[in-house]
Design an enzyme around this catalytic site. Structure first.
Site, PDB file in Angstrom:
ATOM      1  N   TYR A  31       0.181  -4.412  -9.271  1.00  0.00           N
ATOM      2  CA  TYR A  31       0.511  -3.983  -7.887  1.00  0.00           C
ATOM      3  C   TYR A  31      -0.258  -3.658  -7.632  1.00  0.00           C
ATOM      4  O   TYR A  31      -1.005  -3.547  -6.335  1.00  0.00           O
ATOM      5  CB  TYR A  31       1.848  -3.601  -8.211  1.00  0.00           C
ATOM      6  CG  TYR A  31       2.585  -2.937  -7.082  1.00  0.00           C
ATOM      7  CD1 TYR A  31       3.401  -4.060  -6.124  1.00  0.00           C
ATOM      8  CD2 TYR A  31       2.777  -2.103  -6.238  1.00  0.00           C
ATOM      9  CE1 TYR A  31       3.879  -3.935  -5.223  1.00  0.00           C
ATOM     10  CE2 TYR A  31       2.738  -1.740  -5.137  1.00  0.00           C
ATOM     11  CZ  TYR A  31       3.982  -2.230  -4.472  1.00  0.00           C
ATOM     12  OH  TYR A  31       4.547  -2.361  -3.710  1.00  0.00           O
ATOM     13  N   LYS A  61       0.443   3.102  -1.388  1.00  0.00           N
ATOM     14  CA  LYS A  61       1.371   3.626  -1.700  1.00  0.00           C
ATOM     15  C   LYS A  61       2.009   3.909  -1.716  1.00  0.00           C
ATOM     16  O   LYS A  61       2.752   5.140  -0.887  1.00  0.00           O
ATOM     17  CB  LYS A  61       3.169   2.687  -2.036  1.00  0.00           C
ATOM     18  CG  LYS A  61       2.930   1.548  -1.808  1.00  0.00           C
ATOM     19  CD  LYS A  61       3.753   1.076  -0.344  1.00  0.00           C
ATOM     20  CE  LYS A  61       4.635  -0.392   0.200  1.00  0.00           C
ATOM     21  NZ  LYS A  61       4.635  -0.864   0.655  1.00  0.00           N
TER      22      LYS A  61
END
Ligand code: NAD
Length: 255
Positions: free
Chosen positions: A155, A162
């Site tokens: 990720y 994020k």
């Protein structure tokens, strides 16, 4: 729950998009919808979906969130065609595929900036242009993932973007609270979508999660949409600055 509300939905790419599940739930709840699409490739897809679902009253507008001129144009179009709005769903993220694999330490400067520009700064850019059009009681909702708080294989830079997005939610919530506008994020569990495919071995990430979640299943886009409905509706009128998990409880588990 949303009758009389005009809500802008950003981030429908296809019928698997989380934004599309949210749009359907909002439509069923009586909202008037405005869809934005990234470019011509997505315009046709959104038009087709909107036609199939009988949302023919919906407005469709272009908006690549990395282009200031397109953001300015969106605000102008909304002002002249809708007047006031009652909310925005920001369901947008992007990183180069090669940055969603291997070592985070190998992230390039350009890749880092691109991911943050599209996935985090865009919430700020959209909010600064659209909040002047918002009525008191409006709600801004974005989508995040637990990779912001913990290391999730591959990720990488998106997890860092994020984290920035989640911090932006808190700062925007503090800025806009006095205007009666709420800003929240939904942290969704992993769902198979176009964006998710960009993360190397995404399917492997799903392996075994069902057994580990307290609810013994994976969250779906419809689960996320129902929570978005609550966050857009007056029912959540005292909720702002929150990162609300919709992941069947996975985030509370140690492993
Ligand atoms: P998706 O691919 O269907 O949606 C992503 C959207 O971002 C697309 O519509 C795409 O057009 C849009 N986008 C990308 N760059 C853009 C740009 N420059 N301008 C305008 N739009 C742009 O995938 P999704 O999974 O529905 O993703 C929606 C949101 O949910 C993203 O923020 C994603 O990170 C988040 N999320 C997804 C998952 C998951 O497992 N799928 C989990 C948690 C959070």
């Amino acid at each position: 729950m949303l009758s009389g509300k005009k809500i802008v939905v950003m981030g429908v790419a296809n019928k698997r998009s989380i934004a599309w599940a949210i749009a359907r739930a909002f439509h069923d709840a009586g909202a008037e919808l405005v869809f934005t699409y990234q470019n011509g490739r997505f315009k046709d897809k959104v038009e087709k979906l909107v036609g199939e679902e009988d949302m023919s009253g919906s407005l469709l507008l272009p908006c690549d969130v990395s282009e200031d001129a397109e953001l300015d144009n969106l605000a102008e179009e909304l002002k002249s065609r809708c007047g006031r709005i009652n909310g925005v769903v920001h369901s947008i993220a992007y990183a180069n595929k090669e940055e969603l694999a291997g070592l985070f330490a190998d992230t390039s400067r350009d890749g880092f900036l691109l991911a943050h520009n599209v996935s985090a700064y865009s919430l700020v850019a959209v909010t600064q242009r659209l909040y002047p059009l918002m009525e008191e009681g409006s709600s801004i909702i974005t989508l995040t993932f637990q990779g912001s708080q913990r290391v999730v294989p591959n990720y990488n830079v998106m997890g860092v973007a994020k984290a920035s997005l989640e911090a932006s939610v808190r700062y925007l919530a503090a800025d806009l609270g006095p205007h009666g506008i709420r800003v929240n994020a939904i942290s969704a569990g992993p769902i198979k979508t176009l964006s998710a495919k960009g993360v190397r071995n995404f399917n492997r990430l799903l392996d075994g999660i069902e057994e580990k979640t307290p609810l013994r299943r994976l969250a779906t886009a419809d689960d996320v949409a129902d929570t978005a409905l609550y966050l857009a509706a007056d029912m959540s009128r005292a909720v702002t600055g929150a990162i609300h998990y919709v992941d069947c409880g996975y985030h509370i588990m140690g492993t």
